[in-house]
Design an enzyme around this catalytic site. Structure first.
Site, PDB file in Angstrom:
ATOM      1  CB  SER A  24       3.590  13.096  -5.510  1.00  0.00           C
ATOM      2  OG  SER A  24       4.000  11.872  -5.445  1.00  0.00           O
ATOM      3  CG  HIS A  55       0.699   9.051  -8.390  1.00  0.00           C
ATOM      4  ND1 HIS A  55       1.627   9.255  -8.649  1.00  0.00           N
ATOM      5  CD2 HIS A  55       0.769   8.334  -6.911  1.00  0.00           C
ATOM      6  CE1 HIS A  55       2.266   9.247  -7.838  1.00  0.00           C
ATOM      7  NE2 HIS A  55       2.189   8.833  -7.020  1.00  0.00           N
ATOM      8  CG  HIS A  77       4.980   4.539  -8.389  1.00  0.00           C
ATOM      9  ND1 HIS A  77       3.734   4.668  -8.533  1.00  0.00           N
ATOM     10  CD2 HIS A  77       5.949   5.647  -8.436  1.00  0.00           C
ATOM     11  CE1 HIS A  77       3.852   6.766  -7.991  1.00  0.00           C
ATOM     12  NE2 HIS A  77       4.962   6.664  -8.403  1.00  0.00           N
ATOM     13  CE1 TYR A  79       4.240   2.937  -4.900  1.00  0.00           C
ATOM     14  CE2 TYR A  79       6.516   3.999  -5.337  1.00  0.00           C
ATOM     15  CZ  TYR A  79       5.409   3.977  -4.887  1.00  0.00           C
ATOM     16  OH  TYR A  79       4.254   5.105  -5.330  1.00  0.00           O
ATOM     17  CD  GLU A  80       0.891   1.836  -7.700  1.00  0.00           C
ATOM     18  OE1 GLU A  80      -0.325   1.746  -7.646  1.00  0.00           O
ATOM     19  OE2 GLU A  80       1.961   2.470  -8.975  1.00  0.00           O
ATOM     20  CB  ALA A 107       7.871  13.451  -5.422  1.00  0.00           C
ATOM     21  CG  MET A 204      10.739   5.115  -4.181  1.00  0.00           C
ATOM     22  SD  MET A 204       9.078   5.104  -3.148  1.00  0.00           S
ATOM     23  CE  MET A 204       9.866   5.039  -1.511  1.00  0.00           C
ATOM     24  CB  SER A 205       8.855   7.053 -10.202  1.00  0.00           C
ATOM     25  OG  SER A 205       8.933   8.121 -10.159  1.00  0.00           O
ATOM     26  CG  ASN A 228      11.000  13.974   1.460  1.00  0.00           C
ATOM     27  OD1 ASN A 228      10.767  13.126   0.650  1.00  0.00           O
ATOM     28  ND2 ASN A 228      12.054  13.134   2.086  1.00  0.00           N
ATOM     29  CG  HIS A 240       2.180   9.481   0.818  1.00  0.00           C
ATOM     30  ND1 HIS A 240       3.118   9.521  -0.586  1.00  0.00           N
ATOM     31  CD2 HIS A 240       1.677   9.201   0.122  1.00  0.00           C
ATOM     32  CE1 HIS A 240       2.405   9.763  -1.658  1.00  0.00           C
ATOM     33  NE2 HIS A 240       1.462   9.401  -1.206  1.00  0.00           N
TER      34      HIS A 240
HETATM   35  N1  HPA Z   1      12.821   8.437  -0.753  1.00  0.00           N
HETATM   36  C1  HPA Z   1      12.300   7.548  -1.352  1.00  0.00           C
HETATM   37  N2  HPA Z   1      11.413   8.509  -2.746  1.00  0.00           N
HETATM   38  C2  HPA Z   1      11.064   9.467  -2.014  1.00  0.00           C
HETATM   39  C3  HPA Z   1      11.344  10.637  -1.134  1.00  0.00           C
HETATM   40  C4  HPA Z   1      12.495  10.212  -0.019  1.00  0.00           C
HETATM   41  O1  HPA Z   1      12.781  10.487   0.440  1.00  0.00           O
HETATM   42  N3  HPA Z   1      10.698  11.448  -1.537  1.00  0.00           N
HETATM   43  C5  HPA Z   1       9.695  11.374  -2.728  1.00  0.00           C
HETATM   44  N4  HPA Z   1      10.054  10.223  -3.173  1.00  0.00           N
END
Ligand code: HPA
Length: 269
Positions: A24, A55, A77, A79-80, A107, A204-205, A228, A240
């Site tokens: 992202s 994505h 991912h 998590y999917e 990201a 997360m990747s 962030n 998100h």
């Molecule tokens: N935590 C986990 N994964 C992320 C974050 C976060 O703050 N920002 C973007 N991907």
């Protein structure tokens, strides 16, 4: 695997040695890519069907800054719910195709207090907190069972990223990326703990792909867009939406950086 690789080879007469995986916030580089050919993942057996906003799912072959590259726009991912084999399938396919160098982008949330939303960070190392390892399972013939990760992220490629950042006048932070499985964001207590473990960013990747790429003998570099500040560091709740908005805000910067990297990579080759 063989079918997917054969299809990718047939797609274009270009034979890139560099591949980019776009997370992202990095998709805008596609506007800088002189596309020679593209194919949706749906037509590549074994490739994932990504489902997260931000994505899409296609493989492109073209020139970036004059250098032949394969670009993976969209990734699976963990998590999917995908098994690790699926999350890392595309990396194995790229290795079988003949890619030697892989740049992973993502990201991430900033843990390091010096980081600001919109910063870029080159990974110097990672911490795998996903609770599993993509190499778990039967040993694969011809590939190492116990993969050394002392220098997971290639020093030469990372230095090239730093040069690209200087040329593109982009500030590039350096740091350790800690991978969680997600999809919930972290608690402030988790972020405090990760900070004590030396993590600078959380996401997360990337880590599964990096580990598999190292098993396949690829040189790997990776870069985060700090979209962030992590939970408890940020003054407001995480969303998100914020991740996407920051990605949108710095998309031109990310694209410039990647294009310059393509250019420099081509010169060094
Ligand atoms: N935590 C986990 N994964 C992320 C974050 C976060 O703050 N920002 C973007 N991907």
């Amino acid at each position: 695997m063989k079918t997917a690789v054969a299809k990718i080879k047939k797609l274009s007469s270009l034979r890139p040695t560099l591949a980019l995986v776009l997370g992202s916030g990095f998709n805008h580089v596609l506007s800088e890519l002189e596309v020679d050919a593209e194919i949706p993942y749906a037509k590549l057996p074994g490739f994932p069907k990504p489902s997260v906003a931000g994505h899409d799912g296609k493989l492109l072959i073209g020139k970036l800054g004059g250098t032949p590259v394969i670009v993976l726009s969209g990734r699976a991912h963990f998590y999917e719910g995908h098994p690790m084999e699926r999350v890392t399938f595309a990396v194995r396919a790229l290795a079988a195709y003949g890619i030697t160098d892989l740049l992973l982008t993502n990201a991430a949330g900033g843990i390091n207090r010096k980081f600001r939303a919109g910063d870029f960070m080159v990974l110097t190392d990672h911490i795998n907190f996903m609770g599993t390892n993509p190499l778990r399972g039967p040993a694969l013939p011809g590939l190492p069972r116990f993969v050394d990760l002392t220098q997971a992220y290639d020093v030469t490629l990372s230095a090239l990223l730093a040069s690209a950042a200087r040329t593109a006048k982009v500030k590039l932070q350096r740091g350790v990326y800690l991978a969680v499985s997600g999809p919930s964001y972290e608690t402030p207590a988790e972020i405090r703990a990760f900070g004590k473990l030396s993590a600078d960013a959380v996401g997360m990747s990337t880590v599964p792909e990096a580990i598999v790429a190292r098993q396949c003998g690829l040189r790997v570099a990776a870069m985060s867009c700090i979209t962030n500040l992590a939970a408890g560091i940020s003054k407001h709740p995480l969303s998100h939406q914020e991740v996407l908005e920051t990605g949108e805000r710095v998309k031109l910067v990310g694209a410039r950086l990647l294009k310059e990297f393509g250019k420099l990579y081509g010169k060094e080759k």
